[in-house]
Design a protein around this motif. Structure first.
Motif, PDB file in Angstrom:
ATOM      1  N   GLY A   1      47.446  53.953  40.002  1.00  0.00           N
ATOM      2  CA  GLY A   1      47.009  54.389  38.685  1.00  0.00           C
ATOM      3  C   GLY A   1      47.618  53.605  37.542  1.00  0.00           C
ATOM      4  O   GLY A   1      47.232  53.784  36.394  1.00  0.00           O
ATOM      5  N   VAL A   2      48.581  52.723  37.854  1.00  0.00           N
ATOM      6  CA  VAL A   2      49.184  51.877  36.814  1.00  0.00           C
ATOM      7  C   VAL A   2      48.958  50.409  37.166  1.00  0.00           C
ATOM      8  O   VAL A   2      48.306  49.663  36.434  1.00  0.00           O
ATOM      9  CB  VAL A   2      50.693  52.165  36.653  1.00  0.00           C
ATOM     10  N   LEU A   3      49.504  49.974  38.311  1.00  0.00           N
ATOM     11  CA  LEU A   3      49.244  48.605  38.770  1.00  0.00           C
ATOM     12  C   LEU A   3      47.894  48.500  39.457  1.00  0.00           C
ATOM     13  O   LEU A   3      47.359  47.410  39.629  1.00  0.00           O
ATOM     14  CB  LEU A   3      50.348  48.147  39.728  1.00  0.00           C
ATOM     15  N   THR A   4      47.353  49.636  39.889  1.00  0.00           N
ATOM     16  CA  THR A   4      46.025  49.660  40.502  1.00  0.00           C
ATOM     17  C   THR A   4      45.157  50.650  39.747  1.00  0.00           C
ATOM     18  O   THR A   4      45.622  51.398  38.894  1.00  0.00           O
ATOM     19  CB  THR A   4      46.105  50.085  41.987  1.00  0.00           C
ATOM     20  N   ASP A   5      43.874  50.664  40.112  1.00  0.00           N
ATOM     21  CA  ASP A   5      42.952  51.551  39.402  1.00  0.00           C
ATOM     22  C   ASP A   5      42.935  52.971  39.964  1.00  0.00           C
ATOM     23  O   ASP A   5      42.142  53.799  39.548  1.00  0.00           O
ATOM     24  CB  ASP A   5      41.536  50.972  39.408  1.00  0.00           C
TER      25      ASP A   5
ATOM     26  N   ASN B   1      45.035  43.736  39.698  1.00  0.00           N
ATOM     27  CA  ASN B   1      44.415  42.921  38.666  1.00  0.00           C
ATOM     28  C   ASN B   1      45.209  41.639  38.464  1.00  0.00           C
ATOM     29  O   ASN B   1      46.430  41.685  38.319  1.00  0.00           O
ATOM     30  CB  ASN B   1      44.362  43.726  37.352  1.00  0.00           C
ATOM     31  N   ILE B   2      44.542  40.488  38.446  1.00  0.00           N
ATOM     32  CA  ILE B   2      45.238  39.205  38.335  1.00  0.00           C
ATOM     33  C   ILE B   2      45.986  39.094  37.007  1.00  0.00           C
ATOM     34  O   ILE B   2      47.038  38.468  36.918  1.00  0.00           O
ATOM     35  CB  ILE B   2      44.241  38.028  38.503  1.00  0.00           C
ATOM     36  N   ARG B   3      45.480  39.733  35.956  1.00  0.00           N
ATOM     37  CA  ARG B   3      46.164  39.673  34.654  1.00  0.00           C
ATOM     38  C   ARG B   3      47.516  40.364  34.706  1.00  0.00           C
ATOM     39  O   ARG B   3      48.487  39.921  34.110  1.00  0.00           O
ATOM     40  CB  ARG B   3      45.291  40.301  33.567  1.00  0.00           C
ATOM     41  N   ASP B   4      47.572  41.487  35.452  1.00  0.00           N
ATOM     42  CA  ASP B   4      48.850  42.184  35.582  1.00  0.00           C
ATOM     43  C   ASP B   4      49.846  41.340  36.356  1.00  0.00           C
ATOM     44  O   ASP B   4      51.036  41.300  36.030  1.00  0.00           O
ATOM     45  CB  ASP B   4      48.641  43.530  36.275  1.00  0.00           C
ATOM     46  N   GLY B   5      49.367  40.653  37.382  1.00  0.00           N
ATOM     47  CA  GLY B   5      50.253  39.767  38.140  1.00  0.00           C
ATOM     48  C   GLY B   5      50.798  38.659  37.279  1.00  0.00           C
ATOM     49  O   GLY B   5      51.982  38.303  37.356  1.00  0.00           O
ATOM     50  N   MET B   6      49.959  38.119  36.412  1.00  0.00           N
ATOM     51  CA  MET B   6      50.425  37.073  35.506  1.00  0.00           C
ATOM     52  C   MET B   6      51.440  37.634  34.517  1.00  0.00           C
ATOM     53  O   MET B   6      52.375  36.946  34.107  1.00  0.00           O
ATOM     54  CB  MET B   6      49.242  36.472  34.756  1.00  0.00           C
ATOM     55  N   GLY B   7      51.287  38.918  34.168  1.00  0.00           N
ATOM     56  CA  GLY B   7      52.257  39.543  33.275  1.00  0.00           C
ATOM     57  C   GLY B   7      53.652  39.565  33.870  1.00  0.00           C
ATOM     58  O   GLY B   7      54.646  39.388  33.163  1.00  0.00           O
TER      59      GLY B   7
ATOM     60  N   PRO C   1      49.189  54.175  30.745  1.00  0.00           N
ATOM     61  CA  PRO C   1      47.877  53.557  30.525  1.00  0.00           C
ATOM     62  C   PRO C   1      46.962  54.474  29.739  1.00  0.00           C
ATOM     63  O   PRO C   1      47.242  55.668  29.558  1.00  0.00           O
ATOM     64  CB  PRO C   1      47.366  53.333  31.954  1.00  0.00           C
ATOM     65  N   ALA C   2      45.838  53.943  29.293  1.00  0.00           N
ATOM     66  CA  ALA C   2      44.904  54.709  28.458  1.00  0.00           C
ATOM     67  C   ALA C   2      44.303  55.886  29.207  1.00  0.00           C
ATOM     68  O   ALA C   2      43.929  56.897  28.591  1.00  0.00           O
ATOM     69  CB  ALA C   2      43.794  53.791  27.956  1.00  0.00           C
ATOM     70  N   ASP C   3      44.207  55.782  30.547  1.00  0.00           N
ATOM     71  CA  ASP C   3      43.579  56.851  31.316  1.00  0.00           C
ATOM     72  C   ASP C   3      44.598  57.784  31.971  1.00  0.00           C
ATOM     73  O   ASP C   3      44.284  58.488  32.937  1.00  0.00           O
ATOM     74  CB  ASP C   3      42.641  56.275  32.376  1.00  0.00           C
ATOM     75  N   ALA C   4      45.848  57.797  31.461  1.00  0.00           N
ATOM     76  CA  ALA C   4      46.848  58.741  31.959  1.00  0.00           C
ATOM     77  C   ALA C   4      46.462  60.166  31.566  1.00  0.00           C
ATOM     78  O   ALA C   4      45.668  60.385  30.637  1.00  0.00           O
ATOM     79  CB  ALA C   4      48.227  58.401  31.398  1.00  0.00           C
TER      80      ALA C   4
ATOM     81  N   CYS D   1      46.755  47.253  31.887  1.00  0.00           N
ATOM     82  CA  CYS D   1      47.792  48.053  31.220  1.00  0.00           C
ATOM     83  C   CYS D   1      49.159  47.387  31.323  1.00  0.00           C
ATOM     84  O   CYS D   1      49.880  47.258  30.319  1.00  0.00           O
ATOM     85  CB  CYS D   1      47.833  49.446  31.841  1.00  0.00           C
ATOM     86  N   PHE D   2      49.533  46.961  32.534  1.00  0.00           N
ATOM     87  CA  PHE D   2      50.837  46.324  32.715  1.00  0.00           C
ATOM     88  C   PHE D   2      50.931  45.049  31.880  1.00  0.00           C
ATOM     89  O   PHE D   2      51.944  44.789  31.234  1.00  0.00           O
ATOM     90  CB  PHE D   2      51.074  45.996  34.196  1.00  0.00           C
TER      91      PHE D   2
END
Length: 482
Positions: free
Chosen positions: A18-22, A38-44, A126-129, A149-150
């Motif tokens: 729910g944070v690093l994954t959907d 999500n690849i963007r989170d990994g880059m973060g 995250p926005a959907d918490a 989110c991350f």
């Protein structure tokens, strides 16, 4: 106030599901539970480490094997799975690492995250918490869990560090994921460019790695191409005499190209011997292939400096990029660097001066370009990729400010292949490393001093000696006899 809090963060902890994954549940062919990242989170994660020195940790009740693999790929060592008591784990981490609550941020999304969020200096969701978590969080991200989110909070921390003057848009020194630092004041990073000098043989590649380690090189480098993309179709059927007989050019390129089996072996072999390895990627598919490994750098060959599609794909990995500038105008160099900085003004970037002639004549080496690039891009580590036949000019490049150097490396310059003639053999590479280290030692600190070894000659040869160096001329007084 919030920016000041974020600038103090040293560890960003996060829940997984729910944070690093959907938050969805996915299953592999054998029924094992997987996770969608999500690849963007990994880059973060990479950007936090490289640009702010902030590490990432995961505290989760999950036990998914795909999470373990993901954490391993991103070098997340603070990994806590199957956790029932998150606050207890957080307290253990703070005690073990010597961190204060205000140096930790935590991202959560559900009721089991509430207590641990209260302990952290900065709490995020995250926005959907769920509503209860949103009310308790210091920051509610605009992106959903598993959908950026991350990365969003990572960028906020990086921005806060930048505002606090902790990081700069350009880096004096870049730390690789291997722990090695490259930049002014650090030992020159010496790269043995194996390239395609393995001639398609894994055994030759391993021998070259052995010799590079024996020479005390910092890294070995290979080249990765997708032949069907890199070889123009009008050249595919041109026949060529090779060690495998007379074959088409496309078949020759296929035979000299390593695949997953060879590079997996090289990866393990280099880790065992303790030497960095990476590649020059020549096409987008080659980058996709190399993302299976955790190499510390991506190198862009001089021929690819204008391949913006390839550069953009490398930038998405978040790994440091080394641009080589042979066969390029200043405008082309500027365009490539501007592309990198338009993607991210803080992106970890190296620039290597080079002249793309094999072998290169001394009068075309133009080593003063190292200083020109250094002045043009202050704070960016500048290096040198050489294709000359001697060693002295590469050593000279270091004395002119090159923070890293690269030379082609071979077992024997007489071997069959296009790059061997402009390469350095093992004994020569040992001399090159030795001479570079001697130059670094001899460079000193620029502060004039009189060394202990000079005192004897001074007293023998000088007519006038400064008072501070004179030895008392009073005769020794012997003690009275009893």
């Amino acid at each position: 106030m919030l920016e000041e809090k974020l600038s103090r963060i040293k560890l960003l902890l996060t829940d997984c599901d729910g944070v690093l994954t959907d938050g969805g549940v996915y299953y592999g062919e054998s029924g094992e539970e997987l996770k969608k990242f999500n690849i963007r989170d990994g880059m973060g994660v990479e950007r936090l480490r490289n640009l702010a020195g902030v590490t990432t940790g995961i505290i989760t009740g999950e036990l998914s094997p795909s999470l373990i693999k993901r954490a391993e790929k991103l070098k997340i060592t603070e990994l806590h799975l199957g956790v029932k008591d998150k606050p207890a784990v957080l307290k253990e981490i703070m005690g073990r690492l010597g961190l204060l609550p205000e140096e930790i941020a935590f991202i959560g999304d559900d009721t089991n995250d509430l207590e641990v969020m209260k302990l952290a200096g900065v709490s995020v969701c995250p926005a959907d918490a769920i509503s209860l978590i949103k009310e308790a969080a210091d920051i509610v991200c605009g992106a959903n869990g598993g959908n950026g989110c991350f990365r969003e909070i990572a960028e906020m921390i990086i921005s806060a560090y930048n505002g606090a003057g902790t990081i700069h848009s350009k880096h004096e020194t870049i730390t690789l994921n291997s722990g090695v630092k490259i930049g002014p004041g650090e030992p020159c990073y010496i790269i043995a460019e194996i390239g395609i000098n393995h001639n398609g043989s894994l055994e030759i590649a391993k021998k070259l790695i052995d010799e590079a380690v024996a020479a005390k090189a910092s890294a070995v480098k290979f080249q990765k191409r997708t032949p069907e993309i890199c070889v123009p179709k009008d050249q595919w059927d041109i026949m060529r005499d090779t060690p495998w007989g007379r074959i088409s050019y496309i078949d020759y390129k296929r035979k000299t190209e390593f695949g997953i089996v060879e590079y997996a072996t090289i990866d393990q072999y280099c880790k065992k011997l303790g030497i960095d390895w990476f590649v020059s990627t020549w096409d987008v598919e080659a980058v996709d292939f190399m993302e299976q490994f955790d190499t510390p750098i991506y190198k862009l060959a001089s021929a690819s400096l204008t391949d913006f599609q390839l550069i953009k794909r490398i930038l998405l990995t978040g790994k440091p990029l080394m641009l080589s500038t042979g066969m390029s105008t200043i405008k082309e160099i500027e365009d490539a660097v501007n592309l990198v900085w338009s993607f991210d003004p803080h992106y970890p970037l190296f620039i290597a001066h080079s002249t793309s002639a094999y072998p290169c004549k001394p009068e075309e080496l133009n080593l003063k370009m190292i200083q020109t690039l250094g002045a043009k891009y202050p704070g960016v580590p500048i290096g040198y990729s050489g294709h000359e036949t001697g060693l002295a000019t590469t050593v000279a490049a270091v004395s002119l400010g090159a923070t890293f150097v690269e030379r082609h490396f071979t077992l024997d310059r007489a071997m069959w292949g296009s790059d061997h003639a402009a390469s350095v053999e093992p004994q020569g590479f040992q001399r090159l490393v030795r001479d570079i280290r001697d130059v670094e030692t001899a460079t000193g600190d620029g502060i004039k001093k009189v060394y202990e070894s000079e005192l004897g000659p001074m007293k023998r040869l000088r007519v006038n000696i400064s008072e501070e160096y004179k030895v008392s001329s009073k005769p020794e007084v012997s003690s009275p006899k009893s």
